[in-house]
Design a protein around this motif. Structure first.
Motif, PDB file in Angstrom:
ATOM      1  N   VAL A   1      -8.940  -0.647   0.997  1.00  0.00           N
ATOM      2  CA  VAL A   1      -8.521  -1.777   1.843  1.00  0.00           C
ATOM      3  C   VAL A   1      -9.745  -2.438   2.484  1.00  0.00           C
ATOM      4  CG1 VAL A   1      -7.275  -2.374   3.969  1.00  0.00           C
ATOM      5  CG2 VAL A   1      -6.188  -0.913   2.244  1.00  0.00           C
TER       6      VAL A   1
ATOM      7  N   LEU B   1       0.849  -1.188   0.000  1.00  0.00           N
ATOM      8  CA  LEU B   1       0.000   0.000   0.000  1.00  0.00           C
ATOM      9  C   LEU B   1       0.884   1.237   0.000  1.00  0.00           C
ATOM     10  CD1 LEU B   1      -2.586  -0.902   2.796  1.00  0.00           C
ATOM     11  CD2 LEU B   1      -2.873  -1.161   0.322  1.00  0.00           C
ATOM     12  N   LEU B   2       0.712   2.067  -1.014  1.00  0.00           N
ATOM     13  CA  LEU B   2       1.471   3.325  -1.093  1.00  0.00           C
ATOM     14  C   LEU B   2       0.466   4.474  -1.151  1.00  0.00           C
ATOM     15  CD1 LEU B   2       4.068   2.365  -3.902  1.00  0.00           C
ATOM     16  CD2 LEU B   2       4.183   1.833  -1.468  1.00  0.00           C
ATOM     17  N   PRO B   3       0.028   4.965  -0.010  1.00  0.00           N
ATOM     18  CA  PRO B   3      -0.997   6.024  -0.020  1.00  0.00           C
ATOM     19  C   PRO B   3      -0.506   7.297  -0.695  1.00  0.00           C
ATOM     20  CG  PRO B   3      -0.755   5.056   2.167  1.00  0.00           C
ATOM     21  CD  PRO B   3       0.387   4.555   1.351  1.00  0.00           C
TER      22      PRO B   3
ATOM     23  N   THR C   1      10.910   1.261  -0.199  1.00  0.00           N
ATOM     24  CA  THR C   1       9.598   1.227  -0.860  1.00  0.00           C
ATOM     25  C   THR C   1       9.682   0.384  -2.127  1.00  0.00           C
ATOM     26  OG1 THR C   1       8.996   3.396   0.011  1.00  0.00           O
ATOM     27  CG2 THR C   1       7.832   2.660  -1.971  1.00  0.00           C
TER      28      THR C   1
ATOM     29  N   THR D   1      -3.961   9.444   1.131  1.00  0.00           N
ATOM     30  CA  THR D   1      -4.028   8.822   2.455  1.00  0.00           C
ATOM     31  C   THR D   1      -5.470   8.604   2.908  1.00  0.00           C
ATOM     32  OG1 THR D   1      -3.883  11.004   3.488  1.00  0.00           O
ATOM     33  CG2 THR D   1      -1.813   9.812   3.183  1.00  0.00           C
TER      34      THR D   1
ATOM     35  N   ILE E   1      -7.018   5.301   0.153  1.00  0.00           N
ATOM     36  CA  ILE E   1      -6.466   3.940   0.263  1.00  0.00           C
ATOM     37  C   ILE E   1      -7.169   3.105   1.344  1.00  0.00           C
ATOM     38  CG2 ILE E   1      -4.377   2.651   0.977  1.00  0.00           C
ATOM     39  CD1 ILE E   1      -4.262   3.388  -1.940  1.00  0.00           C
ATOM     40  N   PRO E   2      -7.384   3.666   2.556  1.00  0.00           N
ATOM     41  CA  PRO E   2      -8.054   2.838   3.573  1.00  0.00           C
ATOM     42  C   PRO E   2      -9.436   2.344   3.130  1.00  0.00           C
ATOM     43  CG  PRO E   2      -7.128   4.826   4.561  1.00  0.00           C
ATOM     44  CD  PRO E   2      -6.983   4.982   3.080  1.00  0.00           C
TER      45      PRO E   2
ATOM     46  N   PHE F   1      -1.336  -6.749   3.995  1.00  0.00           N
ATOM     47  CA  PHE F   1      -1.068  -5.375   3.554  1.00  0.00           C
ATOM     48  C   PHE F   1       0.197  -4.845   4.227  1.00  0.00           C
ATOM     49  CE2 PHE F   1      -5.704  -5.949   3.351  1.00  0.00           C
ATOM     50  CZ  PHE F   1      -5.929  -5.621   2.024  1.00  0.00           C
ATOM     51  N   ASN F   2       1.086  -4.292   3.430  1.00  0.00           N
ATOM     52  CA  ASN F   2       2.287  -3.637   3.964  1.00  0.00           C
ATOM     53  C   ASN F   2       2.367  -2.244   3.388  1.00  0.00           C
ATOM     54  OD1 ASN F   2       3.670  -5.886   5.428  1.00  0.00           O
ATOM     55  ND2 ASN F   2       3.411  -6.825   3.418  1.00  0.00           N
ATOM     56  N   GLN F   3       2.490  -1.259   4.253  1.00  0.00           N
ATOM     57  CA  GLN F   3       2.435   0.136   3.805  1.00  0.00           C
ATOM     58  C   GLN F   3       3.824   0.752   3.700  1.00  0.00           C
ATOM     59  OE1 GLN F   3      -1.037   2.017   5.162  1.00  0.00           O
ATOM     60  NE2 GLN F   3      -0.126   4.051   5.286  1.00  0.00           N
TER      61      GLN F   3
END
Ligand code: IPM
Ligand code: MG
Length: 362
Positions: A21, A6-8, A58, A14, A17-18, A37-39
Motif C-alpha cells: 500500500v 485489500l484482503l490481507p 468480502t 497482514t 499488504i501495508p 483502499f477498502n479492507q
C-alpha cells in the motif's frame, strides 16, 4: 480514482499488504492518481470473525472494486476444519472462481544481485526471464471431491480432473497473446502420455498453433518440465499449463528468482483482477517482521499494469525494487554475507523512498 480492495488474509499477509500500500500511495502521489483502499477479511481470519472464510461482504466489496490485492491465506489452526470452511477451499478458490479469474500470470525474473540468494547455481539462472501462465478455474482444484468407506475398513478418496475444449482454448489463446508481446515462444506443459485431460489439452494446443504461426509452439511433459526448469531455465519464454501443474511448477520456478518471496502473481480474465504473491501465509515466521514484502509489492505493480493500464507506474515500482536490491538490502530469505539485513517494514520503506526519489520519464 481507482478502488482497490485489500484482503490481507492470514499469517504474514497482514504484514506484507501495508508495505505494498505504501508503494501504491507513493505512486499515487507522484503521478496524481487517487487510490481508494477498502479492507476486508478472507481466509482463517474471516472464519474466526464471521464463521465463513469468504464472507458475502468480502465478495461484494471485491466485485465493486477495480482490483484486489491479497496477502495470503491459511494456517495450521484452520487445517482441521470441515473442508468447505478451510481458508483455501472455502476462501481463495471460490473467490477466483466467482470472479472468473481463469488466467494466472507468474513472471519469473531474476533481478541482478539475487542470483546468489538462490540455491541454484548462478550460471544456470543468470538471465532468467520467463512467464508461467497457469489455468486457474478448472482441473482438479474444482472437480468433484468425495470419500467413501471401503469394505476392508479403509476409505476411498476421489478428486475429478476435467478440462473442456472451451477452457483450454481460452487460456491457451491468452498465452499466445502474451507470447506475442514477449519472445514469441510458447511451451505447453501437460501429461498427455498418461492423462486424458492432457491429451485433449495437447490436441487443442496443436490446433490453435496453426493460428499463431509467428509463435514457436512446443509441448513438454510436466515431469520433464520440472527438470528442465532447473537444468536450463533460459530455454523458456512463456509456459502455459493446467491448474495443478502450474501450482507446482511455479513454486519450483520461484527459486529461479532467488526466493519465493520474489514471485508476484496476477489473476485476470474476469471483471476485476486479483493480485497476490505466489507464496503462502508462512505461519512459521508470522508476526516477526521477517517476511519479504517484495512479491506483494511487485504484485501491486502488476495491478497497475494489467488492471489500470499504468505501465510507467508499474515500471517505477519494479525499478524501485531493483534499486533496493542493488543497494544491498535483504530480508532474511534473501540474506547473504556482506548484505544489509532489513525487516518487512524497513524493506517496504526502502521501496517507498526509492519511488519518491525517482523522476517521471518522458
Ligand atoms: C497458490 C497457492 C494456492 C493454490 C493455495 C493457497 C490454495 O498455493 O496460489 O499457488 O494452490 O492455488
Ligand atoms: Mg501454490
Amino acid at each position: 480514482m481507482y478502488r482497490i480492495a485489500l484482503l490481507p488474509g492470514d499469517g504474514i499477509g497482514t504484514e506484507i499488504i501495508p508495505e505494498a500500500v505504501k508503494a501504491l500511495q507513493a505512486i499515487g502521489d507522484k503521478f496524481g492518481h487517487e487510490f481508494e483502499f477498502n479492507q476486508a477479511l478472507i481466509g482463517g481470519a474471516a472464519y474466526d470473525a464471521t464463521g465463513q472464510p469468504l464472507p458475502p461482504g468480502t465478495l461484494s466489496l471485491c466485485r465493486d472494486s477495480d482490483a484486489i490485492l491479497l496477502g495470503a491465506i491459511g494456517g495450521p489452526q484452520w487445517d482441521n476444519l470441515p473442508v468447505h470452511l478451510r481458508p483455501e477451499i472455502g476462501g481463495l478458490l471460490p473467490l477466483r472462481k466467482e470472479l472468473g479469474l481463469f488466467a494466472n500470470l507468474r513472471p519469473c525474473l531474476l533481478y541482478s544481485g539475487l542470483a546468489q540468494a538462490s540455491t541454484l547455481k548462478e550460471e544456470v539462472i543468470n538471465g532468467v526471464d520467463l512467464m508461467v501462465i497457469r489455468e486457474l478455474t478448472g482441473g482438479l482444484y474444482f472437480g468433484a471431491k468425495s470419500r467413501e468407506a471401503t469394505p476392508d475398513g479403509g476409505q476411498k478418496a476421489t478428486d475429478v480432473l476435467t478440462y473442456s475444449t472451451f477452457e483450454i482454448e481460452r487460456i491457451v489463446r491468452f498465452a499466445y497473446g502474451t507470447a506475442r508481446k514477449r519472445r514469441h515462444r510458447l511451451c505447453s506443459v501437460d501429461k498427455a502420455n498418461v492423462l486424458e485431460s492432457s491429451r485433449l489439452w495437447r490436441e487443442t494446443v496443436t490446433e490453435l498453433a496453426k493460428e499463431y504461426p509467428d509463435v514457436e509452439t512446443s509441448h513438454m511433459y510436466v515431469d520433464n518440465c520440472s527438470m528442465q526448469l532447473i537444468r536450463n531455465p533460459r530455454q523458456f519464454d512463456v509456459i502455459v499449463t493446467e491448474n495443478m501443474f502450474g501450482d507446482i511448477l511455479t513454486d519450483e520456478a520461484s527459486m529461479l528468482t532467488g526466493s519465493i518471496g520474489m514471485l508476484p502473481s496476477a489473476s485476470i480474465g474476469g471483471q476485476v483482477g486479483l493480485y497476490e504473491p505466489s507464496h503462502g501465509s508462512a505461519p512459521d515466521i508470522a508476526g516477526q517482521s521477517k517476511a519479504n514484502p517484495l512479491a506483494t509489492i511487485l504484485s501491486a505493480a502488476m495491478m497497475l499494469r494489467y488492471s489500470f493500464n499504468l505501465e510507467a507506474e508499474a515500471i517505477m515500482i519494479e525499478q524501485a525494487v531493483h534499486q533496493v536490491i542493488e543497494d544491498g538490502y535483504r530480508t532474511p530469505d534473501l540474506m547473504e554475507t556482506g548484505k544489509k539485513l532489513v525487516n518487512t517494514v524497513q524493506m517496504g520503506e526502502m521501496v517507498k523512498e526509492n519511488i519518491e526519489k525517482q523522476c517521471i520519464e518522458g
